[in-house]
Design an enzyme around this catalytic site. Structure first.
Site, mmCIF file in Angstrom:
data_model
loop_
_atom_site.group_PDB
_atom_site.id
_atom_site.type_symbol
_atom_site.label_atom_id
_atom_site.label_comp_id
_atom_site.label_asym_id
_atom_site.label_seq_id
_atom_site.Cartn_x
_atom_site.Cartn_y
_atom_site.Cartn_z
ATOM 1 C CG ASP A 43 39.125 10.812 9.411
ATOM 2 O OD1 ASP A 43 39.302 10.627 8.183
ATOM 3 O OD2 ASP A 43 40.014 10.608 10.258
ATOM 4 C CB SER A 59 36.707 10.076 16.205
ATOM 5 O OG SER A 59 37.214 11.317 16.602
ATOM 6 C CG HIS A 88 40.483 11.035 15.170
ATOM 7 N ND1 HIS A 88 39.250 11.478 14.802
ATOM 8 C CD2 HIS A 88 41.098 10.647 14.037
ATOM 9 C CE1 HIS A 88 39.119 11.367 13.485
ATOM 10 N NE2 HIS A 88 40.233 10.860 13.003
#
Ligand SMILES: C[S@@+](CC[C@H](N)C(=O)[O-])C[C@H]1O[C@@H](n2cnc3c(N)ncnc32)[C@H](O)[C@@H]1O
Lengths: 192, 273
Positions: A138, A18, A45
């Site tokens: 996540d 991310s 992401h």
């Protein structure tokens, strides 16, 4: 030799990243080059439209085929597949990828958990999951699924991560087999 | 090893659901379906897929939740603005050559896509010649679609998409605001028919000039994708237009030879003569 292997995928590597992931991915993949004989699936992401840059950069660093994933795309050894913005990337079967636009997970679509859980489901112990830098949690649930299915879990050491929260959350699950810096992760992949 | 029997358990569950309720999920894409099933296993605190069989057979409410979960309703107004821009530029001029135009949105979810289309057609002075059929198998979504009421918090996202798609003015022109909601004008709805249609079990819909089925085929496996793609093509008149979702393909399907590509990036195809 690698051509005969191309028809059957035995094992896969799934990578989640991310915030800070763009440069982390570049570092790992430039050290890895094209020395791998399995598909690598990357969930970073990102927003719609940011994908192309990442595809191009990874292709340049590795000198191998990097594709933006599409629904029901066949997987091949030695290729890298990137999750597109606004879709979850999933391992549909031992040979194919699929996409979905289910709800966001940890505010993210694509989500790392979705990729990892589907990979564990399709490949069982033949999955290696890698969690890199990022600002949320996540990947933690996904790492558990991979571990439960008998796969391997590698986490970037929080000390070496640009943003530590995501590696920390993954480590907190107790599922990590190895905690390494980026160079260590590249070496680990070379030995797979 | 529980894992070994997973396929068998899944097959039995889907058979049970089909026999008991007539819902056919046997050819849905596996990975998305497993996510939903796992969610229901967590809620029911069970370890095995087959434990859901008695639950779904005897508890209609539990099954209704499952159906609702299987219908992923994520959608937006003018979702993928580039696509709507391509429609406006390249497809609308084609449609303008017809005295009457029929459009089918298959898998319209809560209707935002159909309202977007109606607005676009209005701006192109074409709406009065158009009939839009917007269908889904989720009755709950259709109810929302018919009401034309959406949370006001979405408006800025919708406005952004609309303007990126090449919209001429402002969405506010097409809706009224109040009670934290927006409601689209009844005039748009006059040209839209929302109806229940199941792509797995229901047949051809009519002779359409334009069919949109975006982000629905991804929920099906390749075999079912093939079948549904054939249904969509059969619903098109000769040289009619088919639009799929941004990351969906026809290249792995047998019906693909009946289509020619108009816009590869935006997934716009035309039925061959
Ligand atoms: C993700 S939404 C897509 C909405 C819209 N087309 C878009 O792209 O924004 C998928 C829709 O497909 C519908 N769907 C799934 N299976 C279906 C079936 N067998 N028949 C009709 N609709 C179905 C779901 O109910 C859901 O509303």
């Amino acid at each position: 030799m690698s051509d005969t292997a191309a028809s059957s995928v035995e094992r896969i590597v799934v990578v989640g990243a991310s915030a800070g992931g763009f440069s982390a991915l570049q570092t790992i993949f430039s050290q890895l080059g094209s020395e791998f004989n399995f598909p690598i699936l990357v969930c970073k992401h990102l927003g719609i439209g940011d994908e192309k840059g990442l595809v191009n950069v990874l292709a340049k660093r590795t000198g191998t085929t990097v594709l933006l994933s599409q629904d029901k795309l066949p997987m091949h050894n030695g290729c890298i597949y990137l999750a597109p913005g606004n879709y979850h990337l999933q391992v549909e079967s031992r040979n194919t990828l699929s996409l979905s636009i289910d709800d966001r997970v940890c505010h993210s679509r694509p989500a790392i958990d979705v990729l990892f859980e589907s990979a564990a489901d399709a490949f069982g112990e033949n999955v290696t999951a890698i969690v890199l830098t990022g600002a949320n949690s996540d990947g933690a649930a996904g790492v558990r699924a991979v571990k439960e299915a008998g796969g391997k879990v590698v986490v970037q050491s929080p000390g070496s991560a640009e943003v530590k929260a995501m590696p920390k959350a993954a480590i907190k699950t107790g599922c990590a087999d190895a905690i390494l810096d980026l160079a260590g992760i590249a070496d680990y992949l070379k030995q797979q | 090893m529980t894992e070994t029997y997973q396929d068998l358990e899944l097959q039995l569950l889907l058979e049970a659901v089909k026999t008991r309720y007539g819902y056919e999920f046997t050819h849905y894409a596996r990975a998305s379906m497993m996510r939903r099933i796992r969610k229901h296993m967590r809620a029911a605190k069970t370890d095995r897929i087959s434990d859901l069989i008695p639950l779904f057979i005897h508890d209609e409410t539990a099954f209704a939740h499952f159906v609702k979960d299987m219908s992923v309703t994520v959608t937006e107004m003018f979702r993928d603005p580039d696509f709507f821009q391509a429609l406006r530029k390249n497809i609308i001029p084609l449609l303008k050559t017809f005295p009457f135009i029929k459009i089918w949105h298959a898998g319209c979810a809560t209707g935002q896509e159909a309202y977007s289309m109606a607005i676009l057609l209005d701006e192109e002075n074409l709406l009065d010649r158009c009939q839009i059929y917007a269908t889904d198998f989720n009755e709950n979504s259709l109810k929302i679609a018919r009401s034309g009421i959406y949370p006001d918090s979405e408006l800025s996202l919708y406005e952004g998409n609309y303007s990126k798609s090449g919209g001429y003015s402002s969405l506010e022109k097409y809706c009224s605001r109040g009670y934290d909601s927006i409601k689209f004008n009844g005039r748009l709805l006059e040209h839209i028919t929302f109806a229940n249609h199941n792509l797995v079990s229901d047949g051809v819909f009519g002779e359409m000039n334009l069919v949109l089925c975006r982000n629905v085929l991804i929920y099906f496996n390749s075999e079912l994708q093939d079948r549904v793609l054939k249904l969509l093509i059969d619903s098109l008149r000769s040289r009619g237009i088919l639009c799929l979702g941004r990351r969906e393909n026809i290249q792995f399907s047998q019906s693909s030879e009946q289509l020619e590509t108009i816009d590869r990036h935006q997934r716009i195809f035309r039925k061959k003569v």
